[in-house]
Design an enzyme around this catalytic site. Structure first.
Site, PDB file in Angstrom:
ATOM      1  N   HIS A 103      48.498 -28.739 -60.832  1.00  6.92           N
ATOM      2  CA  HIS A 103      48.212 -29.958 -60.709  1.00  6.92           C
ATOM      3  C   HIS A 103      50.021 -31.161 -60.351  1.00  6.92           C
ATOM      4  O   HIS A 103      50.794 -30.416 -60.856  1.00  6.92           O
ATOM      5  CB  HIS A 103      48.228 -30.523 -62.103  1.00  6.92           C
ATOM      6  CG  HIS A 103      46.947 -30.325 -62.839  1.00  6.92           C
ATOM      7  ND1 HIS A 103      47.085 -28.410 -63.378  1.00  6.92           N
ATOM      8  CD2 HIS A 103      45.419 -30.836 -63.291  1.00  6.92           C
ATOM      9  CE1 HIS A 103      45.916 -28.244 -64.547  1.00  6.92           C
ATOM     10  NE2 HIS A 103      45.057 -29.449 -63.628  1.00  6.92           N
ATOM     11  N   ASP A 106      52.617 -30.406 -62.521  1.00  2.00           N
ATOM     12  CA  ASP A 106      53.587 -28.747 -63.402  1.00  2.00           C
ATOM     13  C   ASP A 106      54.112 -28.141 -62.367  1.00  2.00           C
ATOM     14  O   ASP A 106      55.021 -27.847 -62.559  1.00  2.00           O
ATOM     15  CB  ASP A 106      52.514 -27.659 -62.410  1.00  2.00           C
ATOM     16  CG  ASP A 106      50.171 -28.196 -63.421  1.00  2.00           C
ATOM     17  OD1 ASP A 106      50.365 -28.167 -63.705  1.00  2.00           O
ATOM     18  OD2 ASP A 106      49.059 -27.434 -61.928  1.00  2.00           O
ATOM     19  N   HIS A 273      34.523 -22.740 -68.906  1.00  3.89           N
ATOM     20  CA  HIS A 273      33.336 -23.667 -69.424  1.00  3.89           C
ATOM     21  C   HIS A 273      31.907 -23.663 -69.030  1.00  3.89           C
ATOM     22  O   HIS A 273      31.166 -24.492 -70.153  1.00  3.89           O
ATOM     23  CB  HIS A 273      33.754 -24.671 -67.886  1.00  3.89           C
ATOM     24  CG  HIS A 273      35.527 -25.353 -67.777  1.00  3.89           C
ATOM     25  ND1 HIS A 273      36.188 -25.942 -67.024  1.00  3.89           N
ATOM     26  CD2 HIS A 273      36.180 -24.917 -69.155  1.00  3.89           C
ATOM     27  CE1 HIS A 273      37.401 -26.554 -67.518  1.00  3.89           C
ATOM     28  NE2 HIS A 273      37.017 -25.503 -68.609  1.00  3.89           N
ATOM     29  N   ASP A 309      37.888 -22.456 -75.503  1.00  2.27           N
ATOM     30  CA  ASP A 309      38.535 -22.567 -73.748  1.00  2.27           C
ATOM     31  C   ASP A 309      39.310 -21.533 -73.638  1.00  2.27           C
ATOM     32  O   ASP A 309      40.852 -21.778 -74.244  1.00  2.27           O
ATOM     33  CB  ASP A 309      38.657 -23.467 -73.755  1.00  2.27           C
ATOM     34  CG  ASP A 309      38.263 -23.859 -71.658  1.00  2.27           C
ATOM     35  OD1 ASP A 309      38.913 -22.514 -70.786  1.00  2.27           O
ATOM     36  OD2 ASP A 309      39.505 -24.769 -70.795  1.00  2.27           O
TER      37      ASP A 309
HETATM   38  C1  XUL Z   1      41.072 -27.186 -68.434  1.00  4.29           C
HETATM   39  C2  XUL Z   1      40.982 -26.916 -66.995  1.00  4.29           C
HETATM   40  C3  XUL Z   1      42.181 -27.607 -66.068  1.00  4.29           C
HETATM   41  C4  XUL Z   1      41.202 -27.985 -64.431  1.00  4.29           C
HETATM   42  C5  XUL Z   1      42.423 -29.121 -63.866  1.00  4.29           C
HETATM   43  O1  XUL Z   1      40.274 -26.653 -68.787  1.00  4.29           O
HETATM   44  O2  XUL Z   1      40.461 -25.836 -66.231  1.00  4.29           O
HETATM   45  O3  XUL Z   1      42.720 -26.270 -66.176  1.00  4.29           O
HETATM   46  O4  XUL Z   1      40.599 -26.343 -63.623  1.00  4.29           O
HETATM   47  O5  XUL Z   1      42.597 -29.761 -63.987  1.00  4.29           O
HETATM   48 CO    CO Z   2      39.599 -24.855 -64.377  1.00  3.43          CO
END
Ligand code: XUL
Ligand code: CO
Length: 439
Positions: A103, A106, A273, A309
């Site tokens: 990102h 980051d 997820h 998560d």
């Molecule tokens: C959050 C997640 C993020 C995305 C990128 O759950 O998976 O790290 O992969 O923004």
């Molecule tokens: Co992710």
């Protein structure tokens, strides 16, 4: 403390299943050919910058536990951002992976204003580009963080405030252009706050239209700048929001269809997820493949007891074998790959722990790939499924799916008068036993 914490580690080598050494590959042998392609090209492995280098090891009850010379989690100067980058590339090189993902925030030095954000991102991209050329490590995908800063508390694209929508557009423009400049293979949008905390304060129709517009604008800009990488949405049902609009692959497909984007956008499926959404990981891959939107994978695992998560490194070879079967059936990755969106545990405080996490995860993927390839080469599973649907390839089956009306089908049922018609055995136990012979 040394400033280059990975520098004293030897590169991770393939030594085969019987090696006694903990930091070697037992199964991942980058150039080994599997179904006509190298393991490296099948798996297209990437390290996630955020978990490995930007996360300080904090959780909602406690402070960061990792002592790194670049001080993750604190305001970051250009000097520290550069040090973090140099360490990250030391790590990528020793691990021997072809890609990384990041990102904007980051990697760059902290910035308050948009102009500063632009300067910081450009400065780190310059250094990153040089490192990428030196090390031959590529960018699997870039993304903008539209969820950490307090301005995004109510979302970026779905914010009730159009000025925040514009801020989100600014960050996406900068990062899309940076990803293009660095030769990234994909660009990801994950909408952690594109959803709601309570339906009471939410105009859903309005927010969906905003999100549709935002995504269309990102696609338009991608074409304008000549970026040929793939745009990906990363589904997640909730966390941090109570409900997120991209809750799973099927939901994302419906959204893309509504806004006319099915040819432009695919999905980046994250294993943890998928399970949070109540789906299996292989279900998500199969759904994306069936709908023609399979793009890339964030590989990790959750914890079956706690239901959030946890982003742990994968360690379930039989489970991942099922996912790899679906990926191979779909023809494998094109622009996508396996990004380790996974973090070591908060007590795993040493530099060495980052190697253990990744080396183990890579070997688990390599074993799953070998198992899946053997199952595909064996052919029994494929033949069973083909035979199961054989009726649809016959005369009547083709007409039933083609030119016949509901009334003609009804008349066919009347005429055949086959009250005892039953499907043949689904042979689930046989198939499960068959798979177990390969794992
Ligand atoms: C959050 C997640 C993020 C995305 C990128 O759950 O998976 O790290 O992969 O923004
Ligand atoms: Co992710």
């Amino acid at each position: 403390m040394t400033h280059r914490i990975f520098a004293d580690f030897d590169p991770i080598r393939y030594e085969g299943p019987d090696s006694p050494n903990p930091l070697v590959y037992r199964y991942y042998d980058a150039d080994r050919q599997v179904l006509g392609k190298s393991m490296k090209d099948h798996l297209r492995l990437a390290v996630a910058y955020w978990h490995s280098f930007a996360w300080p090891g904090h959780d909602i009850f406690g402070a960061g536990t990792f002592q790194r010379p670049w001080q993750p989690g604190q305001a970051c100067s250009q000097e520290l951002a550069d040090l973090k980058l140099d360490n990250a590339f030391d790590f990528f090189e020793r691990l021997g992976v072809p890609f990384f993902c990041f990102h904007d925030v980051d990697a760059m030095a902290s910035a308050d204003t948009p102009a500063e954000h632009r300067r910081s991102l450009a400065a780190i991209a310059d250094r990153m580009q040089r490192k990428m050329e030196e090390t031959r490590v590529g960018l699997l995908w870039g993304t903008a963080n539209l969820f950490s800063h307090p301005r995004y508390a109510a979302g970026g694209a779905t914010s009730p405030d159009p000025d925040i929508f514009a801020w989100a557009a600014f960050q996406v423009r900068e990062m899309l252009e940076t990803t293009h400049r660095l030769g990234g293979a994909n660009y990801v949008l994950w909408g952690g706050r594109e959803g709601y905390d309570t339906i009471l304060n939410t105009d859903m129709r309005q927010e969906l239209d905003q999100l549709g517009r935002f995504l269309s604008l990102a696609v338009e800009h991608k074409h304008k700048i000549g970026f040929t990488g793939q745009i990906l949405i990363e589904p997640k049902p909730h966390e941090p929001a109570k409900h997120q609009y991209d809750r799973d692959t099927a939901t994302v497909y419906g959204f893309l269809a509504r806004y006319g984007l099915t040819d432009e956008v695919k999905v980046n499926i994250e294993a943890n997820h998928a399970t949070l959404a109540g789906n299996s990981f292989e279900h998500e891959i199969a759904t994306a493949a069936a709908l023609g939107i399979f793009g890339s994978v964030d590989i990790n695992r959750g914890d079956p007891q706690n239901g959030w998560d946890t982003d742990q490194f994968p360690n379930d070879v039989p489970g991942l074998t099922l996912a790899l079967i679906e990926i191979l059936k779909a023809g494998g990755f094109t622009s996508g790959g396996f990004n380790f969106d996974a973090k070591v545990r908060r007590q795993s405080v040493d530099a060495e722990d980052l190697f253990h996490g990744h080396v183990g995860g890579i070997d688990v993927l390599a074993r799953a790939l070998l198992n899946a390839a053997a199952i595909i080469e064996d052919g029994r599973l494929r033949r069973f499924v083909e035979d199961r649907y054989a009726g649809w390839r016959g005369d009547f089956g083709r007409q039933a799916l083609g030119r016949m009306s509901l009334a003609e089908l009804a008349d066919h049922a009347l005429a055949t008068n086959d009250a005892d018609r039953r499907p043949p055995s689904g042979r689930q136990e046989y198939l499960e036993n068959l798979i177990n012979r390969f794992v």
